[in-house]
Structures are given as structure tokens and as C-alpha cells.
Enzyme design. Structure first.
Site, short mmCIF file in Angstrom:
data_model
loop_
_atom_site.label_atom_id
_atom_site.label_comp_id
_atom_site.label_asym_id
_atom_site.label_seq_id
_atom_site.Cartn_x
_atom_site.Cartn_y
_atom_site.Cartn_z
N LYS A 150 79.98 -17.03 13.39
CA LYS A 150 78.65 -17.40 13.90
C LYS A 150 78.24 -18.79 13.40
CE LYS A 150 76.67 -13.75 12.09
NZ LYS A 150 77.85 -13.17 11.43
N ARG A 193 69.32 -8.12 12.51
CA ARG A 193 70.46 -7.36 12.01
C ARG A 193 70.20 -5.86 12.01
NH1 ARG A 193 72.92 -11.83 8.60
NH2 ARG A 193 74.97 -11.07 8.06
N ARG A 217 86.69 -18.12 3.14
CA ARG A 217 85.62 -19.06 3.50
C ARG A 217 85.29 -19.98 2.32
NH1 ARG A 217 80.59 -16.80 6.55
NH2 ARG A 217 80.61 -15.22 4.89
N ARG A 257 81.20 -18.45 -1.76
CA ARG A 257 79.95 -17.69 -1.97
C ARG A 257 80.22 -16.48 -2.85
NH1 ARG A 257 77.67 -16.77 4.03
NH2 ARG A 257 77.28 -14.71 3.15
N ARG A 293 79.40 -5.15 2.93
CA ARG A 293 78.70 -5.84 4.02
C ARG A 293 79.20 -5.37 5.38
NH1 ARG A 293 79.95 -11.66 2.30
NH2 ARG A 293 79.02 -12.21 4.30
P1 ADP Z 1 79.81 -15.99 10.03
O1 ADP Z 1 78.73 -17.03 10.05
O2 ADP Z 1 79.84 -15.17 11.29
O3 ADP Z 1 79.76 -15.13 8.82
P2 ADP Z 1 81.64 -18.26 9.60
O4 ADP Z 1 81.37 -19.17 10.74
O5 ADP Z 1 81.14 -18.63 8.28
O6 ADP Z 1 81.21 -16.74 10.00
O7 ADP Z 1 83.23 -18.04 9.55
C1 ADP Z 1 83.85 -17.27 8.53
C2 ADP Z 1 85.12 -17.98 8.05
O8 ADP Z 1 86.12 -17.92 9.07
C3 ADP Z 1 84.92 -19.45 7.75
O9 ADP Z 1 85.70 -19.80 6.62
C4 ADP Z 1 85.40 -20.17 9.00
O10 ADP Z 1 85.95 -21.46 8.70
C5 ADP Z 1 86.47 -19.24 9.51
N1 ADP Z 1 86.50 -19.15 10.99
C6 ADP Z 1 85.45 -19.22 11.85
N2 ADP Z 1 85.86 -19.07 13.12
C7 ADP Z 1 87.21 -18.89 13.08
C8 ADP Z 1 88.23 -18.68 14.09
N3 ADP Z 1 87.92 -18.61 15.40
N4 ADP Z 1 89.50 -18.54 13.66
C9 ADP Z 1 89.80 -18.59 12.34
N5 ADP Z 1 88.90 -18.79 11.35
C10 ADP Z 1 87.62 -18.95 11.72
P1 ADP Z 2 77.42 -13.39 6.97
O1 ADP Z 2 77.28 -13.88 8.35
O2 ADP Z 2 78.70 -13.80 6.32
O3 ADP Z 2 77.17 -11.93 6.83
P2 ADP Z 2 74.79 -14.43 6.17
O4 ADP Z 2 74.68 -15.73 5.52
O5 ADP Z 2 74.31 -14.28 7.56
O6 ADP Z 2 76.31 -14.02 6.03
O7 ADP Z 2 74.02 -13.32 5.30
C1 ADP Z 2 74.24 -13.21 3.91
C2 ADP Z 2 73.39 -12.08 3.36
O8 ADP Z 2 72.00 -12.42 3.51
C3 ADP Z 2 73.56 -10.73 4.03
O9 ADP Z 2 74.64 -9.99 3.49
C4 ADP Z 2 72.19 -10.07 3.71
O10 ADP Z 2 72.14 -9.61 2.37
C5 ADP Z 2 71.23 -11.26 3.82
N1 ADP Z 2 70.70 -11.39 5.18
C6 ADP Z 2 70.85 -12.43 6.05
N2 ADP Z 2 70.22 -12.22 7.21
C7 ADP Z 2 69.65 -10.99 7.10
C8 ADP Z 2 68.87 -10.17 7.98
N3 ADP Z 2 68.55 -10.57 9.23
N4 ADP Z 2 68.45 -8.96 7.52
C9 ADP Z 2 68.75 -8.54 6.28
N5 ADP Z 2 69.49 -9.23 5.42
C10 ADP Z 2 69.93 -10.46 5.81
#
Ligand code: ADP
Ligand code: ADP
Ligand code: ZN
Length: 214
Positions: free
Chosen positions: A13, A88, A127, A160, A171
Site C-alpha cells: 500500500k 481497518r 522492509r 520498524r 498483525r
Molecule cells: P504496506 O504499506 O501495505 O504495509 P509496503 O508498501 O510498505 O506495504 O511494502 C512492504 C514491503 O514489501 C516493502 O519493503 C516494499 O519495498 C516491498 N514491496 C512492496 N510492493 C512489492 C511488490 N510488488 N513486490 C515485492 N516487494 C514489494
Molecule cells: P502495515 O500496513 O504494515 O500494517 P501501518 O503503518 O499501516 O502498517 O500500521 C502500523 C500499525 O499502526 C498497525 O499495526 C496498527 O497498530 C496501527 N494502525 C494503523 N492504522 C490503523 C487503523 N486504521 N486502525 C487501527 N490501528 C491502526
């Protein structure tokens, strides 16, 4: 255009968000980023959020909803916005519907980035984030040219705290029980677009661009 990015942790995302904001010129509203910023600054919100994030749990709905309602009142959302990581839970989704209807707005499209669970652990544990500019890279799939250093700004890369395998598993359980039901919620509203998130970063971006043209 008012966009939601939906998908499990690690789906891509945030990565795709950085392309979409360039294309659509809308603000990127990531609740996770807002919490991390508050943790860094040591605010009351940050202290509260961290106690949940460290355990891999969702922050309580009322805290997140209030935060997003306030954010959607900023002037920069007038021409559209992109929500990343919100809503979420069904409670959050319903609160968002209500808040938007009060200001005569609606969600135009929900991009559901689908990735199999077995790929997600690898994506999240690899990541790496830039301390300086917030860019997201991956140790294997999107490596920096110099290990531990951001390509964009030469800032230091870090992992992180909640991206360690044990927390990631929790998660993913939170996602399946609380967030996955949103797929049906938005499908029923007729705004859901499924994106195959298993392909490479560029291929996924291309599919999203096509979807946003419609
Ligand atoms: P999210 O915001 O949904 O948690 P991220 O954009 O942070 O996901 O992506 C999670 C990890 O996977 C990051 O280290 C990113 O560089 C990698 N990543 C994102 N998209 C892809 C993809 N299409 N293929 C492989 N790795 C990816
Ligand atoms: P990722 O896409 O890798 O799950 P985020 O950065 O979106 O990571 O979220 C990290 C953490 O922040 C989540 O595991 C949760 O604890 C909190 N968080 C983020 N967005 C929300 C939401 N909309 N509702 C509840 N918790 C949230
Ligand atoms: Zn950087």
C-alpha cells in the site's frame, strides 16, 4: 478523487501510494505514518498508539476515527485524498461513511491490493525505511544500491519495531479477523477494484494506473 488503499500489512500500500500521489496530486493520509510521527514526537497520542502497535494490535477505533475525521477537514483534501491503512474495521468504515456524508463527499474507489499470506511475512520482515525521508525499500525485492543507505536522500535505513516476525504474525491475524470483512463491505457499495499485488512493484503500479483511468 477520493481513494482508499486496502490490503494486508505488507501488500504494498505505502509503496503504491507514493506513485498514486504523483499521478493524482492528492494528499497521502496514512494512519500508520501519523502514529509513527506522534511516537517520534512523544505526544500523548503517540504513547497510546505505541502500546497497541508494539503488540501487533489495532489501535482502538475511537482514537483512529477521531484522528481521520480531523485530518479530512484540512483544506488539502478539497480536491481529493488517499487513505492508506484506514479504515481497518467495519466500525471505522461506517464512521467514515457518516463523516463523509456530512460534508457531501464519498469514496470513489477502493483499491484492494491482494497478496497471499505466505508472501507477506517475507515482504514485511525485509522492509527497510529511511529515517530521513520515509522512503520504503526492501532488502531483497527493492534493495538500495548501497546497503543500509537510502537511494533518494542518503539517509540511514532502519527496520520498524513491529516488523519483527513475531509481531507480524499477530498483525496478520488482526487483518484477517477485523479488516478482511471490509472487502465485502466495499464490494457491496460497488466501489471495490481488486489489484493483483503479487507481481513486481512496477506491474502492480501499472494495474492501478489502469484502474484509476476508468
Ligand atoms: P504496506 O504499506 O501495505 O504495509 P509496503 O508498501 O510498505 O506495504 O511494502 C512492504 C514491503 O514489501 C516493502 O519493503 C516494499 O519495498 C516491498 N514491496 C512492496 N510492493 C512489492 C511488490 N510488488 N513486490 C515485492 N516487494 C514489494
Ligand atoms: P502495515 O500496513 O504494515 O500494517 P501501518 O503503518 O499501516 O502498517 O500500521 C502500523 C500499525 O499502526 C498497525 O499495526 C496498527 O497498530 C496501527 N494502525 C494503523 N492504522 C490503523 C487503523 N486504521 N486502525 C487501527 N490501528 C491502526
Ligand atoms: Zn531517504
Amino acid at each position: 478523487m477520493n481513494i482508499i488503499l486496502l490490503g494486508p500489512p505488507g501488500a504494498g500500500k505505502g509503496t503504491q501510494a507514493s506513485f498514486i500521489v504523483e499521478l493524482k496530486k492528492v494528499p497521502h493520509i496514512s494512519t500508520g505514518d501519523i502514529f509513527r510521527q506522534n511516537i517520534k514526537e512523544g505526544t500523548k497520542l503517540g504513547v497510546e498508539a505505541q502500546s497497541y502497535m508494539d503488540k501487533g494490535l489495532l489501535v482502538p477505533d475511537e482514537v483512529v476515527v477521531k484522528l481521520v475525521e480531523d485530518r479530512l477537514n484540512w483544506q488539502d483534501t478539497k480536491g481529493g485524498f488517499m487513505l492508506d491503512g484506514f479504515p481497518r474495521t467495519l466500525t471505522q468504515a461506517e464512521a467514515l461513511e457518516e463523516a463523509l456524508s456530512k460534508i457531501q463527499k464519498r469514496i470513489d474507489v477502493v483499491l484492494n491490493i491482494a497478496v497471499d499470506a505466505n508472501l507477506l511475512i517475507d515482504r514485511i520482515t525485509g522492509r527497510r525505511i529511511c529515517k530521513n525521508c520515509g522512503a520504503t525499500l526492501h532488502a531483497k525485492y527493492n534493495p538500495p544500491s548501497k546497503e543500509g543507505v537510502c537511494d533518494k536522500c542518503a539517509g540511514a535505513l532502519y527496520q520498524r519495531d513491529d516488523d519483527k516476525e513475531e509481531t507480524v504474525k499477530k498483525r496478520l491475524v488482526e487483518y484477517e479477523s477485523k479488516t478482511q470483512p471490509l472487502i465485502d463491505f466495499y464490494r457491496q457499495k460497488g466501489v471495490l477494484v481488486n489489484i493483483d499485488g503479487q507481481r513486481g512493484i512496477k506491474e502492480v503500479a501499472q494495474e492501478i494506473f489502469e484502474a484509476l483511468k476508468q
